[in-house]
Design a protein around this motif. Structure first.
Motif, PDB file in Angstrom:
ATOM      1  N   ASN A 197       0.821  -1.203   0.000  1.00 41.97           N
ATOM      2  CA  ASN A 197       0.000   0.000   0.000  1.00 41.97           C
ATOM      3  C   ASN A 197       0.860   1.260   0.000  1.00 41.97           C
ATOM      4  OD1 ASN A 197      -3.101  -0.668   0.503  1.00 41.97           O
ATOM      5  ND2 ASN A 197      -1.894  -2.168   1.617  1.00 41.97           N
ATOM      6  N   TYR A 198       1.929   1.245   0.755  1.00 43.92           N
ATOM      7  CA  TYR A 198       2.779   2.427   0.877  1.00 43.92           C
ATOM      8  C   TYR A 198       3.499   2.736  -0.433  1.00 43.92           C
ATOM      9  CZ  TYR A 198       6.256   5.650   2.719  1.00 43.92           C
ATOM     10  OH  TYR A 198       7.037   6.757   2.941  1.00 43.92           O
ATOM     11  N   GLN A 199       3.894   1.705  -1.191  1.00 39.81           N
ATOM     12  CA  GLN A 199       4.654   1.896  -2.428  1.00 39.81           C
ATOM     13  C   GLN A 199       3.780   1.815  -3.672  1.00 39.81           C
ATOM     14  OE1 GLN A 199       8.940   0.133  -2.058  1.00 39.81           O
ATOM     15  NE2 GLN A 199       7.613  -1.366  -1.068  1.00 39.81           N
ATOM     16  N   GLU A 200       2.488   1.947  -3.498  1.00 38.12           N
ATOM     17  CA  GLU A 200       1.547   1.746  -4.607  1.00 38.12           C
ATOM     18  C   GLU A 200       1.848   2.642  -5.803  1.00 38.12           C
ATOM     19  OE1 GLU A 200      -3.291   1.454  -5.344  1.00 38.12           O
ATOM     20  OE2 GLU A 200      -2.501   2.184  -3.426  1.00 38.12           O
ATOM     21  N   ASN A 201       2.188   3.890  -5.568  1.00 35.29           N
ATOM     22  CA  ASN A 201       2.452   4.837  -6.655  1.00 35.29           C
ATOM     23  C   ASN A 201       3.938   5.148  -6.820  1.00 35.29           C
ATOM     24  OD1 ASN A 201      -0.361   5.177  -7.191  1.00 35.29           O
ATOM     25  ND2 ASN A 201      -0.495   6.561  -5.431  1.00 35.29           N
ATOM     26  N   SER A 202       4.785   4.284  -6.301  1.00 34.47           N
ATOM     27  CA  SER A 202       6.223   4.521  -6.378  1.00 34.47           C
ATOM     28  C   SER A 202       6.816   3.854  -7.614  1.00 34.47           C
ATOM     29  CB  SER A 202       6.912   3.981  -5.115  1.00 34.47           C
ATOM     30  OG  SER A 202       8.299   4.160  -5.194  1.00 34.47           O
ATOM     31  N   ASP A 203       7.797   4.523  -8.230  1.00 37.33           N
ATOM     32  CA  ASP A 203       8.444   3.962  -9.424  1.00 37.33           C
ATOM     33  C   ASP A 203       9.436   2.859  -9.066  1.00 37.33           C
ATOM     34  OD1 ASP A 203       7.070   5.744 -11.044  1.00 37.33           O
ATOM     35  OD2 ASP A 203       8.637   7.273 -10.903  1.00 37.33           O
ATOM     36  N   VAL A 204       9.997   2.924  -7.880  1.00 36.48           N
ATOM     37  CA  VAL A 204      10.965   1.905  -7.453  1.00 36.48           C
ATOM     38  C   VAL A 204      10.462   1.263  -6.163  1.00 36.48           C
ATOM     39  CG1 VAL A 204      12.979   2.927  -8.548  1.00 36.48           C
ATOM     40  CG2 VAL A 204      12.306   3.700  -6.276  1.00 36.48           C
ATOM     41  N   GLU A 205      10.718  -0.013  -6.024  1.00 33.39           N
ATOM     42  CA  GLU A 205      10.228  -0.744  -4.860  1.00 33.39           C
ATOM     43  C   GLU A 205      11.372  -1.426  -4.130  1.00 33.39           C
ATOM     44  OE1 GLU A 205       7.213  -3.501  -5.922  1.00 33.39           O
ATOM     45  OE2 GLU A 205       5.771  -1.969  -6.545  1.00 33.39           O
ATOM     46  N   TYR A 206      11.179  -1.596  -2.861  1.00 33.37           N
ATOM     47  CA  TYR A 206      12.114  -2.366  -2.048  1.00 33.37           C
ATOM     48  C   TYR A 206      11.293  -3.355  -1.223  1.00 33.37           C
ATOM     49  CZ  TYR A 206      10.539   1.044   1.427  1.00 33.37           C
ATOM     50  OH  TYR A 206       9.765   1.834   2.221  1.00 33.37           O
ATOM     51  N   HIS A 207      11.975  -4.330  -0.669  1.00 37.26           N
ATOM     52  CA  HIS A 207      11.310  -5.348   0.128  1.00 37.26           C
ATOM     53  C   HIS A 207      12.054  -5.501   1.450  1.00 37.26           C
ATOM     54  CE1 HIS A 207       8.891  -6.562  -3.361  1.00 37.26           C
ATOM     55  NE2 HIS A 207      10.003  -6.431  -4.056  1.00 37.26           N
ATOM     56  N   PHE A 208      11.297  -5.761   2.488  1.00 40.05           N
ATOM     57  CA  PHE A 208      11.885  -5.973   3.806  1.00 40.05           C
ATOM     58  C   PHE A 208      11.235  -7.200   4.421  1.00 40.05           C
ATOM     59  CE2 PHE A 208      12.186  -5.373   8.404  1.00 40.05           C
ATOM     60  CZ  PHE A 208      13.530  -5.071   8.546  1.00 40.05           C
ATOM     61  N   PHE A 246      14.982   5.519  -2.513  1.00 41.09           N
ATOM     62  CA  PHE A 246      13.695   4.932  -2.178  1.00 41.09           C
ATOM     63  C   PHE A 246      12.913   5.820  -1.218  1.00 41.09           C
ATOM     64  CE2 PHE A 246      16.573   1.456  -3.197  1.00 41.09           C
ATOM     65  CZ  PHE A 246      15.845   0.746  -4.143  1.00 41.09           C
ATOM     66  N   LYS A 247      11.613   5.623  -1.235  1.00 43.38           N
ATOM     67  CA  LYS A 247      10.719   6.356  -0.342  1.00 43.38           C
ATOM     68  C   LYS A 247      10.457   5.509   0.904  1.00 43.38           C
ATOM     69  CE  LYS A 247       5.927   7.976  -0.033  1.00 43.38           C
ATOM     70  NZ  LYS A 247       4.612   7.990  -0.728  1.00 43.38           N
ATOM     71  N   ASP A 293      16.522  -2.665  -5.967  1.00 42.64           N
ATOM     72  CA  ASP A 293      17.371  -2.390  -7.128  1.00 42.64           C
ATOM     73  C   ASP A 293      17.598  -0.895  -7.267  1.00 42.64           C
ATOM     74  OD1 ASP A 293      17.525  -5.146  -8.378  1.00 42.64           O
ATOM     75  OD2 ASP A 293      15.366  -4.862  -8.406  1.00 42.64           O
ATOM     76  N   PHE A 294      18.819  -0.522  -7.611  1.00 37.77           N
ATOM     77  CA  PHE A 294      19.101   0.846  -8.036  1.00 37.77           C
ATOM     78  C   PHE A 294      20.085   0.763  -9.203  1.00 37.77           C
ATOM     79  CE2 PHE A 294      21.750   0.170  -4.184  1.00 37.77           C
ATOM     80  CZ  PHE A 294      22.995   0.154  -4.777  1.00 37.77           C
ATOM     81  N   GLU A 295      20.309   1.888  -9.857  1.00 41.45           N
ATOM     82  CA  GLU A 295      21.135   1.894 -11.069  1.00 41.45           C
ATOM     83  C   GLU A 295      22.509   2.490 -10.807  1.00 41.45           C
ATOM     84  OE1 GLU A 295      19.297   3.699 -14.407  1.00 41.45           O
ATOM     85  OE2 GLU A 295      17.809   2.105 -14.666  1.00 41.45           O
ATOM     86  N   ILE A 296      23.530   1.861 -11.384  1.00 38.84           N
ATOM     87  CA  ILE A 296      24.885   2.385 -11.408  1.00 38.84           C
ATOM     88  C   ILE A 296      25.353   2.375 -12.852  1.00 38.84           C
ATOM     89  CG2 ILE A 296      27.283   2.022 -10.720  1.00 38.84           C
ATOM     90  CD1 ILE A 296      26.358   0.861  -8.131  1.00 38.84           C
ATOM     91  N   LEU A 297      25.687   3.550 -13.386  1.00 39.10           N
ATOM     92  CA  LEU A 297      26.079   3.695 -14.794  1.00 39.10           C
ATOM     93  C   LEU A 297      25.013   3.141 -15.730  1.00 39.10           C
ATOM     94  CD1 LEU A 297      29.879   2.737 -14.609  1.00 39.10           C
ATOM     95  CD2 LEU A 297      28.839   5.005 -14.615  1.00 39.10           C
ATOM     96  N   GLY A 298      23.736   3.327 -15.351  1.00 40.18           N
ATOM     97  CA  GLY A 298      22.627   2.894 -16.197  1.00 40.18           C
ATOM     98  C   GLY A 298      22.296   1.424 -16.099  1.00 40.18           C
ATOM     99  N   ALA A 299      23.029   0.676 -15.289  1.00 41.71           N
ATOM    100  CA  ALA A 299      22.786  -0.759 -15.164  1.00 41.71           C
ATOM    101  C   ALA A 299      22.109  -1.041 -13.824  1.00 41.71           C
ATOM    102  CB  ALA A 299      24.090  -1.537 -15.250  1.00 41.71           C
ATOM    103  N   PRO A 300      21.018  -1.847 -13.831  1.00 39.74           N
ATOM    104  CA  PRO A 300      20.334  -2.170 -12.566  1.00 39.74           C
ATOM    105  C   PRO A 300      21.193  -3.069 -11.693  1.00 39.74           C
ATOM    106  CG  PRO A 300      19.405  -3.441 -14.383  1.00 39.74           C
ATOM    107  CD  PRO A 300      20.378  -2.478 -14.994  1.00 39.74           C
ATOM    108  N   ILE A 301      21.291  -2.720 -10.431  1.00 41.79           N
ATOM    109  CA  ILE A 301      22.063  -3.479  -9.457  1.00 41.79           C
ATOM    110  C   ILE A 301      21.132  -3.895  -8.320  1.00 41.79           C
ATOM    111  CG2 ILE A 301      24.000  -3.463  -7.849  1.00 41.79           C
ATOM    112  CD1 ILE A 301      24.857  -3.302 -10.745  1.00 41.79           C
ATOM    113  N   THR A 302      21.121  -5.175  -7.985  1.00 39.77           N
ATOM    114  CA  THR A 302      20.312  -5.673  -6.877  1.00 39.77           C
ATOM    115  C   THR A 302      21.168  -5.743  -5.618  1.00 39.77           C
ATOM    116  OG1 THR A 302      18.939  -7.008  -8.365  1.00 39.77           O
ATOM    117  CG2 THR A 302      18.889  -7.569  -6.034  1.00 39.77           C
ATOM    118  N   PHE A 303      20.651  -5.189  -4.534  1.00 43.06           N
ATOM    119  CA  PHE A 303      21.386  -5.225  -3.268  1.00 43.06           C
ATOM    120  C   PHE A 303      20.626  -6.080  -2.248  1.00 43.06           C
ATOM    121  CE2 PHE A 303      18.477  -1.652  -2.763  1.00 43.06           C
ATOM    122  CZ  PHE A 303      17.969  -1.851  -1.485  1.00 43.06           C
TER     123      PHE A 303
END
Length: 213
Positions: free
Chosen positions: A86-97, A159-160, A108-118
């Motif tokens: 519900n909190y990330q419903e309108n967010s372009d990027v998502e995270y999980h906990f 992230f939000k 995921d975030f981008e480094i030099l245009g490439a998606p990186i999963t942390f």
């Protein structure tokens, strides 16, 4: 003899061209490696503007709790998933906990245009005032070797998060400010115990002060 000299000259020229191609390729690769190294060093050492958190009103949790709840990781993970969806419903990027034998934050975030999963692992602790402190323990970012502090800064900016979640990259900590959190029905929450290995989680619920009278 003349033909042999010409042939030898052609072979030498061809060999020199091949060596030059390898030399150019090597220098290009070396330049790329040095450039990436400089980029990551710059990002890791760059001074960033500190994020100022708005001070939220503290929840009054005086007196006896109206309900004490014993829970487990599966139940808490279901609540977290429901809240974040519900909190990330309108967010372009998502995270999980989620809670495993440690608390895990992934996204995921981008480094030099490439998606990186942390994958960032935390050890949770209950503070004296019933909040939850998450101490970073280990980090996985693909094949990259990045410091936890830098990744936490990137996560914080990418992230939000709710206003009652506070990041402290310098101390490699995240503080879950339950003393600034109120459920939709008005109930307040206080953490009592978190033992992920034995799957034992205990929280207390408090009524709003005006409903206790």
């Amino acid at each position: 003899m003349k033909e042999q000299k010409q042939k030898h000259k052609k072979d030498k020229t061809k060999e020199e061209k091949t060596i030059n191609k390898w030399k150019v390729a090597f220098l290009a690769l070396l330049g790329l490696i040095l450039g990436l190294s400089a980029f990551f060093f710059f990002r890791a050492t760059q001074q960033r503007e500190a994020i100022q958190y708005e001070t939220q009103p503290l929840v009054q949790r005086e007196g006896e709790p109206v309900l004490s709840v014993n829970s487990n990781k599966e139940q808490i993970n279901s609540l977290i998933d429901f809240y974040l969806q519900n909190y990330q419903e309108n967010s372009d990027v998502e995270y999980h906990f989620q809670l495993e034998n440690q608390a895990l934050l992934t996204g995921d975030f981008e480094i030099l245009g490439a998606p990186i999963t942390f994958y960032l692992y935390f050890d949770p602790y209950v503070t004296d005032n019933g909040n939850v402190q998450l101490q970073a323990d280990s980090l996985s970012v693909g094949t990259l070797d990045l410091p936890v502090k830098q990744v936490m800064r990137m996560i914080e900016k990418s992230f939000k998060f709710p206003e009652w979640i506070e990041f402290d990259p310098d101390e490699e900590q995240v503080l879950v400010r339950l003393d600034q959190f109120r459920m939709e029905n008005g109930l307040f929450v206080k953490a009592e115990k978190i033992n992920l290995v034995d799957d034992d989680i205990q929280v207390s619920l408090y009524l709003p002060q005006d409903k206790e009278k």
